[in-house]
Design a protein around this motif. Structure first.
Motif, PDB file in Angstrom:
ATOM      1  N   LYS A  28       0.883  -1.166   0.000  1.00  0.00           N
ATOM      2  CA  LYS A  28       0.000   0.000   0.000  1.00  0.00           C
ATOM      3  C   LYS A  28       0.914   1.208   0.000  1.00  0.00           C
ATOM      4  O   LYS A  28       1.828   1.304   0.838  1.00  0.00           O
ATOM      5  N   TRP A  29       0.690   2.122  -0.961  1.00  0.00           N
ATOM      6  CA  TRP A  29       1.580   3.276  -1.056  1.00  0.00           C
ATOM      7  C   TRP A  29       1.632   4.031   0.260  1.00  0.00           C
ATOM      8  O   TRP A  29       0.592   4.217   0.902  1.00  0.00           O
ATOM      9  N   CYS A  59       2.113  -2.834  -6.255  1.00  0.00           N
ATOM     10  CA  CYS A  59       1.418  -1.820  -5.454  1.00  0.00           C
ATOM     11  C   CYS A  59      -0.092  -2.008  -5.565  1.00  0.00           C
ATOM     12  O   CYS A  59      -0.692  -1.747  -6.611  1.00  0.00           O
ATOM     13  N   ASP A  60      -0.695  -2.442  -4.482  1.00  0.00           N
ATOM     14  CA  ASP A  60      -2.124  -2.736  -4.456  1.00  0.00           C
ATOM     15  C   ASP A  60      -2.970  -1.468  -4.479  1.00  0.00           C
ATOM     16  O   ASP A  60      -4.173  -1.521  -4.710  1.00  0.00           O
ATOM     17  N   THR A  61      -2.356  -0.318  -4.235  1.00  0.00           N
ATOM     18  CA  THR A  61      -3.109   0.940  -4.187  1.00  0.00           C
ATOM     19  C   THR A  61      -3.576   1.371  -5.580  1.00  0.00           C
ATOM     20  O   THR A  61      -4.645   1.987  -5.714  1.00  0.00           O
ATOM     21  N   GLN A  65      -7.294   1.639  -7.263  1.00  0.00           N
ATOM     22  CA  GLN A  65      -8.277   1.657  -6.174  1.00  0.00           C
ATOM     23  C   GLN A  65      -8.863   3.048  -5.968  1.00  0.00           C
ATOM     24  O   GLN A  65      -8.209   4.061  -6.223  1.00  0.00           O
ATOM     25  N   VAL A 118      -9.408   5.658  -3.311  1.00  0.00           N
ATOM     26  CA  VAL A 118      -8.672   5.895  -2.080  1.00  0.00           C
ATOM     27  C   VAL A 118      -9.065   7.240  -1.471  1.00  0.00           C
ATOM     28  O   VAL A 118      -9.593   8.122  -2.151  1.00  0.00           O
ATOM     29  N   VAL A 143      -6.893  10.109   0.574  1.00  0.00           N
ATOM     30  CA  VAL A 143      -5.565  10.526   1.011  1.00  0.00           C
ATOM     31  C   VAL A 143      -5.749  11.558   2.121  1.00  0.00           C
ATOM     32  O   VAL A 143      -6.261  12.658   1.875  1.00  0.00           O
ATOM     33  N   ALA A 169      -6.594   6.160  -7.466  1.00  0.00           N
ATOM     34  CA  ALA A 169      -5.128   6.147  -7.555  1.00  0.00           C
ATOM     35  C   ALA A 169      -4.741   5.537  -8.896  1.00  0.00           C
ATOM     36  O   ALA A 169      -5.051   4.366  -9.160  1.00  0.00           O
ATOM     37  N   LEU A 194       2.260   9.489  -5.203  1.00  0.00           N
ATOM     38  CA  LEU A 194       1.019   8.837  -5.618  1.00  0.00           C
ATOM     39  C   LEU A 194       0.156   9.826  -6.398  1.00  0.00           C
ATOM     40  O   LEU A 194      -0.085  10.943  -5.935  1.00  0.00           O
ATOM     41  N   VAL A 247      -2.900   6.921   3.260  1.00  0.00           N
ATOM     42  CA  VAL A 247      -3.829   6.437   2.241  1.00  0.00           C
ATOM     43  C   VAL A 247      -4.752   5.377   2.834  1.00  0.00           C
ATOM     44  O   VAL A 247      -4.304   4.437   3.492  1.00  0.00           O
ATOM     45  N   HIS A 267      -7.616   2.652   1.592  1.00  0.00           N
ATOM     46  CA  HIS A 267      -8.270   1.986   0.466  1.00  0.00           C
ATOM     47  C   HIS A 267      -9.768   1.924   0.750  1.00  0.00           C
ATOM     48  O   HIS A 267     -10.190   1.415   1.788  1.00  0.00           O
TER      49      HIS A 267
END
Length: 261
Positions: free
Chosen positions: A117-118, A215-217, A220, A222, A224, A236, A245, A257, A259
């Motif tokens: 995750k970023w 990177c799972d972010t 998605q 999100v 922030v 993202a 990001l 971040v 998710h």
């Protein structure tokens, strides 16, 4: 709850195993913060490759000044002192590169399907497995230092973890895989960190695609949460060349971040 036996790290084996990788490893029973100790060492002129490992931290910190705690002998808490000879503008990639190295080692050595995750939280199925804290140490002369701290849940049981967290042993139990020893895992993690760090120094442009691939972010929805207390919600879409990001066309260098599922 019956817990499996926890073995202490071998303070003699680890330095010997990693000396050939350019690392000077020291294991202590406890300290306030391995990062704080190495920041002080960097200010005193310590060279690259110093590694401090603590069986217990009582003032460990994560990103955004959060605390990071782990029962004695249950996790891996360590810091590495680096002195990368790179332009200041690309130093922001260093913690991301460290996250990339952790994910690679966890996948290859432990069979754990870790993602990021970023900027650098290590996740497994959305649960946090590890966190990274990077601290720059200004230098009056010579190359500036960066201390990279890692906190990884290894032998931690469910009732010892905060909500939304997991551990290596829980991931391996779920996959019916044999447990890995903390010492073995630490050796592989540090070797992987050195390997990815050196590759980044030699070819910094190659880090971006490798990071994006785990990177799972990305992709998605999100939120922030920014240091000034405001928040931005959107999709993202990318991590740019500076490690920021990108959310709906706007780049963020810092922020927490979330998710949105």
């Amino acid at each position: 709850m019956t817990r499996h036996r926890r073995f202490p790290l071998d303070g003699g084996l680890l330095p010997a195993a990693l000396a050939g990788d350019g690392l000077d490893v020291r294991v202590v029973q406890e300290t306030g913060s391995t990062n704080a100790d190495l920041v002080a060492a960097a200010k005193a002129g310590a060279g690259e490759g110093q590694v401090l490992v603590a069986e217990l931290q009582w003032a460990g910190r994560g990103r955004l000044d959060r605390s990071w705690a782990s029962p004695l002998g249950a996790g891996l808490t360590f810091s590495v002192l680096l002195r990368p000879a790179v332009p200041a503008g690309v130093l922001g990639w260093l913690p991301l590169v460290t996250g990339l190295s952790l994910v690679s080692t966890l996948r290859e050595f432990a069979g754990i399907p870790a993602t990021l995750k970023w900027p650098n939280d290590v996740l497994v199925d959305g649960a946090k497995l590890a966190g990274i804290l990077a601290e720059a140490v200004p230098s009056q002369s010579g190359t500036a230092a960066v201390v990279i701290g890692v906190g990884l849940n290894v032998d931690t049981d469910v009732d010892e973890l905060p909500p939304g967290a997991t551990s290596v042993v829980l991931c391996q139990q779920r996959a019916s895989r044999p447990a890995v020893g903390r010492g073995e895992l630490l050796i592989e993690l540090l070797r992987g960190q050195v390997r990815v760090y050196r590759r980044w120094l030699a070819e910094p442009a190659t880090a971006g695609d490798a990071y994006r691939s785990v990177c799972d972010t990305l992709g998605q929805q999100v939120r922030v949460e920014l240091p000034d207390g405001s928040a931005v919600t959107g999709t993202a879409t990318d991590v740019d060349d500076h490690g920021r990001l990108v959310v709906d066309g706007r780049a963020f260098a810092a922020g927490d971040v979330v998710h949105l599922r």
